[in-house]
Design a protein around this motif. Sequence first.
Motif, PDB file in Angstrom:
ATOM      1  N   VAL A  58       0.864  -1.175   0.000  1.00 48.85           N
ATOM      2  CA  VAL A  58       0.000   0.000   0.000  1.00 48.85           C
ATOM      3  C   VAL A  58       0.904   1.229   0.000  1.00 48.85           C
ATOM      4  N   ILE A  59       0.699   2.098  -0.974  1.00 49.87           N
ATOM      5  CA  ILE A  59       1.501   3.312  -1.085  1.00 49.87           C
ATOM      6  C   ILE A  59       0.622   4.516  -0.760  1.00 49.87           C
ATOM      7  N   ALA A  60       1.135   5.391   0.083  1.00 48.40           N
ATOM      8  CA  ALA A  60       0.409   6.608   0.454  1.00 48.40           C
ATOM      9  C   ALA A  60       1.380   7.783   0.413  1.00 48.40           C
ATOM     10  N   PRO A  61       0.876   8.985   0.159  1.00 50.39           N
ATOM     11  CA  PRO A  61       1.779  10.114  -0.079  1.00 50.39           C
ATOM     12  C   PRO A  61       2.545  10.641   1.138  1.00 50.39           C
ATOM     13  N   THR A  62       2.030  10.425   2.336  1.00 49.04           N
ATOM     14  CA  THR A  62       2.742  10.961   3.505  1.00 49.04           C
ATOM     15  C   THR A  62       2.993   9.872   4.553  1.00 49.04           C
ATOM     16  N   ARG A  63       4.004  10.117   5.380  1.00 50.66           N
ATOM     17  CA  ARG A  63       4.337   9.185   6.462  1.00 50.66           C
ATOM     18  C   ARG A  63       3.170   9.031   7.428  1.00 50.66           C
ATOM     19  N   GLU A  64       2.527  10.159   7.742  1.00 54.19           N
ATOM     20  CA  GLU A  64       1.425  10.163   8.687  1.00 54.19           C
ATOM     21  C   GLU A  64       0.283   9.252   8.197  1.00 54.19           C
ATOM     22  N   LEU A  65      -0.011   9.371   6.924  1.00 52.95           N
ATOM     23  CA  LEU A  65      -1.065   8.555   6.330  1.00 52.95           C
ATOM     24  C   LEU A  65      -0.677   7.077   6.311  1.00 52.95           C
ATOM     25  N   ALA A  66       0.573   6.822   5.951  1.00 54.21           N
ATOM     26  CA  ALA A  66       1.066   5.437   5.924  1.00 54.21           C
ATOM     27  C   ALA A  66       0.968   4.839   7.336  1.00 54.21           C
TER      28      ALA A  66
ATOM     29  N   THR B 277       5.572   5.194   1.942  1.00 52.47           N
ATOM     30  CA  THR B 277       5.504   6.327   1.022  1.00 52.47           C
ATOM     31  C   THR B 277       6.291   5.905  -0.223  1.00 52.47           C
ATOM     32  N   PRO B 278       6.040   6.558  -1.363  1.00 54.28           N
ATOM     33  CA  PRO B 278       6.747   6.163  -2.581  1.00 54.28           C
ATOM     34  C   PRO B 278       8.263   6.331  -2.460  1.00 54.28           C
ATOM     35  N   LEU B 279       8.697   7.443  -1.893  1.00 47.41           N
ATOM     36  CA  LEU B 279      10.136   7.710  -1.777  1.00 47.41           C
ATOM     37  C   LEU B 279      10.863   6.640  -0.988  1.00 47.41           C
TER      38      LEU B 279
ATOM     39  N   LEU C 251      -1.284  -4.254  -5.396  1.00 44.62           N
ATOM     40  CA  LEU C 251      -0.660  -2.940  -5.272  1.00 44.62           C
ATOM     41  C   LEU C 251      -1.752  -1.891  -5.162  1.00 44.62           C
ATOM     42  N   ILE C 252      -1.753  -1.161  -4.046  1.00 43.73           N
ATOM     43  CA  ILE C 252      -2.777  -0.153  -3.806  1.00 43.73           C
ATOM     44  C   ILE C 252      -2.145   1.236  -3.756  1.00 43.73           C
ATOM     45  N   LEU C 253      -2.709   2.154  -4.484  1.00 45.02           N
ATOM     46  CA  LEU C 253      -2.313   3.561  -4.355  1.00 45.02           C
ATOM     47  C   LEU C 253      -3.419   4.278  -3.611  1.00 45.02           C
ATOM     48  N   ASP C 254      -3.107   4.733  -2.394  1.00 42.31           N
ATOM     49  CA  ASP C 254      -4.100   5.485  -1.626  1.00 42.31           C
ATOM     50  C   ASP C 254      -3.866   6.977  -1.880  1.00 42.31           C
ATOM     51  N   GLU C 255      -4.892   7.774  -1.730  1.00 41.20           N
ATOM     52  CA  GLU C 255      -4.816   9.206  -2.081  1.00 41.20           C
ATOM     53  C   GLU C 255      -4.235   9.312  -3.500  1.00 41.20           C
ATOM     54  N   ALA C 256      -4.869   8.600  -4.405  1.00 36.89           N
ATOM     55  CA  ALA C 256      -4.310   8.410  -5.748  1.00 36.89           C
ATOM     56  C   ALA C 256      -4.188   9.698  -6.546  1.00 36.89           C
ATOM     57  N   ASP C 257      -4.996  10.708  -6.201  1.00 38.15           N
ATOM     58  CA  ASP C 257      -4.840  11.974  -6.923  1.00 38.15           C
ATOM     59  C   ASP C 257      -3.413  12.511  -6.751  1.00 38.15           C
ATOM     60  N   ARG C 258      -2.849  12.289  -5.567  1.00 39.73           N
ATOM     61  CA  ARG C 258      -1.474  12.722  -5.344  1.00 39.73           C
ATOM     62  C   ARG C 258      -0.448  11.732  -5.881  1.00 39.73           C
ATOM     63  N   MET C 259      -0.752  10.452  -5.761  1.00 37.90           N
ATOM     64  CA  MET C 259       0.199   9.434  -6.228  1.00 37.90           C
ATOM     65  C   MET C 259       0.398   9.483  -7.735  1.00 37.90           C
TER      66      MET C 259
ATOM     67  N   ALA D 255      -5.052  -1.254  -7.705  1.00 39.20           N
ATOM     68  CA  ALA D 255      -6.225  -0.455  -7.387  1.00 39.20           C
ATOM     69  C   ALA D 255      -5.806   0.921  -6.907  1.00 39.20           C
ATOM     70  N   VAL D 256      -6.586   1.910  -7.262  1.00 38.31           N
ATOM     71  CA  VAL D 256      -6.334   3.270  -6.786  1.00 38.31           C
ATOM     72  C   VAL D 256      -7.555   3.750  -6.006  1.00 38.31           C
ATOM     73  N   PHE D 257      -7.300   4.456  -4.914  1.00 37.44           N
ATOM     74  CA  PHE D 257      -8.368   4.999  -4.059  1.00 37.44           C
ATOM     75  C   PHE D 257      -8.131   6.474  -3.860  1.00 37.44           C
ATOM     76  N   SER D 258      -9.189   7.251  -3.935  1.00 35.13           N
ATOM     77  CA  SER D 258      -9.027   8.677  -3.753  1.00 35.13           C
ATOM     78  C   SER D 258     -10.369   9.338  -3.431  1.00 35.13           C
ATOM     79  N   ALA D 259     -10.291  10.512  -2.819  1.00 33.40           N
ATOM     80  CA  ALA D 259     -11.521  11.278  -2.585  1.00 33.40           C
ATOM     81  C   ALA D 259     -11.933  11.987  -3.873  1.00 33.40           C
ATOM     82  N   THR D 260     -10.931  12.353  -4.652  1.00 36.42           N
ATOM     83  CA  THR D 260     -11.202  12.986  -5.948  1.00 36.42           C
ATOM     84  C   THR D 260     -10.173  12.461  -6.937  1.00 36.42           C
ATOM     85  N   LEU D 261     -10.528  12.460  -8.207  1.00 37.27           N
ATOM     86  CA  LEU D 261      -9.573  12.044  -9.225  1.00 37.27           C
ATOM     87  C   LEU D 261      -9.692  13.006 -10.406  1.00 37.27           C
ATOM     88  N   PRO D 262      -8.849  14.043 -10.395  1.00 40.17           N
ATOM     89  CA  PRO D 262      -8.882  15.014 -11.485  1.00 40.17           C
ATOM     90  C   PRO D 262      -8.574  14.321 -12.820  1.00 40.17           C
TER      91      PRO D 262
END
Length: 246
Positions: free
Chosen positions: A110-118, A162-164, A183-191, A215-222
């Motif tokens: 599971v990949i998330a954009p921030t340490r806090e979220l992870a 986190t990705p980094l 493989l999950i991308l959380d907060e996918a708009d940022r990922m 799979a990708v999960f997000s609140a919004t997907l521009p």
Amino acid sequence: EADDTPSRPRQRVVTKGSNIPSHADTFHELVERYQLSSLLLSNLTTYGYTQPTGIQSYGIPILLQSRDLAAISPTGTGKTLSYLLPIMSSLGAPSSSANSDAGSGVRAIVIAPTRELAHQIHNECLKLAQGRKWRIVLFSKATAGTLADKATRDKVDIIISTPLRLVASLRSGGVELNNVRHLILDEADRMLDSEFFPQVEEILAACSHPNLQKAVFSATLPAGAEKMAMQMLKDPIRVVVGLKDT
Ligand code: ADP
Ligand code: MG
């Protein structure tokens, strides 16, 4: 196709894609239809998850049928459980056990954009996995050191990162992803934005198993992120949850 989730009248769910599995209105339905383990079910009950949210009732059956998924659902609607439950349901025996059927090593990321979220995702994962001996690792500078030892590394079942941090371990040979099935991308708009996408691509390239579910999960997907998601996913199902009266 559009319909309401009876259990949550405030949520409106729209799905798109081929052969969409029917949604589950209760967690118990998942036991009957997908042999969800009684241990997982009782862990849900323990933590007060009595009824699936909209994204859970649609997303979980889709993931349990090994389909790729783009899930868009507002913040606070339980996206985390939507992907953790299917992962745990199909993970099999821990890598550290002798009779690990799905082969050993990391099988879910599971990949998330921030340490806090992870960190939050890791906590949720540990709650749900109570009673099982899976090794669930939150990647950090400290774990990178521990995982330098191959014997330790080979016992890991699930990585939250986190990705980094994950890319750093990949580059130093501190992690192998060739047996990853989920493989999950959380907060996918940022990922999927320009900051993180090169790292996501590097992680994807390392996940070489032919049966990789994404799979990708997000609140919004521009639009831009949605386009990236559709290129990355295979025959995906798209689920969009909207709140009514807002
Ligand atoms: P999101 O990722 O969509 O913002 P979270 O997965 O962080 O949402 O969940 C939000 C909160 O709802 C968390 O506190 C979580 O424990 C809780 N929650 C998730 N699913 C359920 C459920 N089916 N029943 C009750 N509470 C739930
Ligand atoms: Mg979330």
